[in-house]
Scaffold this active site. Structure first.
Site, PDB file in Angstrom:
ATOM      1  N   LYS A  45      61.790 -44.747 -26.077  1.00 35.26           N
ATOM      2  CA  LYS A  45      62.195 -43.339 -25.598  1.00 35.26           C
ATOM      3  C   LYS A  45      61.954 -42.058 -26.368  1.00 35.26           C
ATOM      4  CE  LYS A  45      65.583 -40.581 -23.201  1.00 35.26           C
ATOM      5  NZ  LYS A  45      66.977 -40.573 -22.754  1.00 35.26           N
ATOM      6  N   ASN A  75      66.319 -37.362 -12.183  1.00 31.05           N
ATOM      7  CA  ASN A  75      67.205 -37.358 -13.587  1.00 31.05           C
ATOM      8  C   ASN A  75      66.924 -36.085 -14.211  1.00 31.05           C
ATOM      9  OD1 ASN A  75      65.913 -37.722 -16.296  1.00 31.05           O
ATOM     10  ND2 ASN A  75      64.518 -38.722 -14.937  1.00 31.05           N
ATOM     11  N   ASN A 134      54.170 -37.339 -24.917  1.00 28.90           N
ATOM     12  CA  ASN A 134      54.953 -37.043 -23.437  1.00 28.90           C
ATOM     13  C   ASN A 134      54.436 -35.567 -23.215  1.00 28.90           C
ATOM     14  OD1 ASN A 134      56.433 -36.405 -21.474  1.00 28.90           O
ATOM     15  ND2 ASN A 134      58.430 -37.380 -22.460  1.00 28.90           N
ATOM     16  N   CYS A 137      57.139 -34.441 -19.250  1.00 26.11           N
ATOM     17  CA  CYS A 137      58.680 -33.989 -18.723  1.00 26.11           C
ATOM     18  C   CYS A 137      58.561 -32.896 -18.145  1.00 26.11           C
ATOM     19  CB  CYS A 137      59.720 -33.944 -20.120  1.00 26.11           C
ATOM     20  SG  CYS A 137      61.189 -34.019 -19.767  1.00 26.11           S
ATOM     21  N   LYS A 175      50.117 -39.137 -21.951  1.00 27.09           N
ATOM     22  CA  LYS A 175      51.170 -39.308 -20.616  1.00 27.09           C
ATOM     23  C   LYS A 175      50.934 -38.107 -19.795  1.00 27.09           C
ATOM     24  CE  LYS A 175      55.292 -41.099 -18.839  1.00 27.09           C
ATOM     25  NZ  LYS A 175      56.763 -41.622 -19.249  1.00 27.09           N
ATOM     26  N   THR A 203      57.471 -37.979 -14.382  1.00 27.63           N
ATOM     27  CA  THR A 203      58.203 -37.759 -13.028  1.00 27.63           C
ATOM     28  C   THR A 203      57.754 -36.448 -12.390  1.00 27.63           C
ATOM     29  OG1 THR A 203      59.856 -36.710 -14.435  1.00 27.63           O
ATOM     30  CG2 THR A 203      60.167 -39.057 -13.689  1.00 27.63           C
ATOM     31  N   CYS A 392      56.129 -50.523  14.564  1.00 25.37           N
ATOM     32  CA  CYS A 392      56.786 -51.642  15.225  1.00 25.37           C
ATOM     33  C   CYS A 392      57.418 -52.447  14.124  1.00 25.37           C
ATOM     34  CB  CYS A 392      55.493 -52.420  15.617  1.00 25.37           C
ATOM     35  SG  CYS A 392      55.984 -54.089  16.111  1.00 25.37           S
TER      36      CYS A 392
END
Length: 434
Positions: A45, A75, A134, A137, A175, A203, A392
């Site tokens: 993390k 979140n 990161n 975020c 990322k 996200t 269907c």
């Protein structure tokens, strides 16, 4: 038996299933349990500067389907709220105890070079295999000039990536945020900055639902809420598209991709890999069902690979990319027509209602003298839109059957019905579908 081991930008792992940077990878206890369950790697993390971030309560909400099935997960949690010193110590010990597993450390810091120059040697000292930047975020951190605030500006992506490549020998994975018009631009910037790989998607900005009595969205913090990061199975189609866009972009073709977004089983993973990923990251499915799901993922993927004759992950990584193209290069002369298997039909009439009310009135509702209902496709009216097949409830009851048109391949750039055909007919498709 198929070999599930991978090497991702120099990082080796016993299988392609990694846990994404998120609550499941926030501490040694969780990560050790994950490795014991069989995960091939983790992205720890996100670490940041000290003092650590402060989180609120509550933090999660969900978009539900029938029977409270979680379709999407939201979140508003930030990066790690534990000190850098504790995180570094735990990363060091876990990597020492599990040397065969991939250990990637996620990082998010202000856009000043000295912050990155200071932390990167500390990450290297843990024995970690790589870092993930990161830049995705979407809540809390962008207000501080980090996360998506960086990922939405290609120039910043390139700048910070270049700093990291200058200050560490570890592979650098960028990322990417999905909260952007064209994901190829930050991917190109990451490559220009020297990135060894990209991972996506992070996200998506979201509000899942409201408490209509209190007139406040979930998750509720006091008497207010905010937008959060959306993940889970609902985002998979968006993630697959963005992975494919980068995989088939001539400027980023060949750049290793770690696929993220709604992966909950082996088939999801196989689809990401087929569209260009060579590792996959999982979060929501693990949070909803526990770390044990990886056993079924590995077993299912291995069995499917054996059935298809794929000896290893590389054998089918990117195999679907050549078959993914721009709309204008699709065959305008290709045609399919729906066909109903009367032996499987349960006479529910869903296909008829959908086609009659919202499509092309191409299904006839027939009633016999004994008042038995039958549904038949009106071939001359069917345009092959797939709506009946989708509505269907019986698998393989309605199929789309290719038709022999007797016409050669013709795309939109060549179609005489295109008012600009003369201007674009000389364009060369990335790949002609035949």
């Amino acid at each position: 038996m198929a070999d599930l081991s991978i090497e991702f930008c120099g990082i080796k792992a016993p299988n392609p299933f990694w846990l994404a940077s998120a609550p499941p990878t926030d501490k040694a206890y969780n990560v050790v349990r994950a490795f014991e369950a069989g995960w091939g790697g983790v992205v720890w993390k996100t670490l940041g500067e000290d003092p650590a971030a402060v989180n609120v309560s509550s933090r999660y909400s969900a978009h539900y389907g029938k029977n409270r099935e979680v379709l999407g997960f939201n979140n508003i949690e930030l990066i790690t709220d534990r000190s850098l010193e504790i995180n570094l110590r735990e990363i060091t010990q876990v990597k020492k105890d599990w040397p065969d597993r991939a250990m990637i450390v996620s990082l998010m810091l202000p856009c000043e070079e000295h912050y990155w120059a200071d932390i990167l040697p500390k990450i290297e000292a843990t024995g970690a295999d790589g870092i993930e930047l990161n830049f995705g975020c979407p809540h809390g951190m962008p207000e501080r000039g980090m996360g998506a605030a960086v990922g939405q500006v290609p120039e910043y992506v390139e700048l910070v990536t270049r700093w990291c490549k200058q200050h560490t020998r570890l592979p650098v994975i960028v990322k990417l945020t999905p909260n952007i018009t064209d994901v190829r631009k930050p991917a190109r910037a990451a490559k220009a900055g020297g990135a060894d790989a990209v991972s996506l998607i992070n996200t998506i900005n979201s509000i899942t639902h409201l408490d209509l009595d209190r007139m406040v969205a979930f998750p509720i913090v006091g008497n207010a809420s905010t937008h959060g990061g959306y993940c889970g199975s609902a985002v998979k189609p968006i993630a697959l598209n963005m992975v494919a866009e980068i995989a088939r972009d001539p400027e980023t073709h060949g750049l290793p991709i770690s696929g993220i977004g709604g992966i909950g089983n082996w088939r999801d993973a196989a689809e990401f890999i087929a569209l260009g990923a060579s590792s996959v990251q999982v979060c929501t499915a693990a949070m909803l069902h526990g770390f044990g799901i990886v056993k079924e993922m590995k077993d299912g993927l291995s069995r499917w690979m054996d059935e298809k004759g794929y000896a290893n992950i590389a054998a089918f990584s990117g195999k679907a990319v050549p078959n993914t193209t721009d709309w204008k290069y699709l065959d305008m002369n290709y045609a399919v027509i729906a066909q109903i298997d009367q032996d499987k039909c349960i006479k529910c009439g869903k296909c008829y209602v959908a086609c009659e009310d919202t499509s092309h009135q191409a299904i006839a509702r027939l009633v016999s003298e004994t008042e038995e209902r039958t549904y038949e496709v009106i071939k001359d009216e069917c345009i092959g839109c797939n709506l009946c097949e989708i509505t269907c409830p019986v698998e393989a009851c309605i199929t789309m059957v290719p038709q022999q048109t007797g016409k050669p391949y013709m795309n939109w750039t060549q179609d005489p019905r295109n008012p600009r055909a003369e201007n674009v007919a000389t364009e060369t498709p990335e790949r002609v579908l035949i």
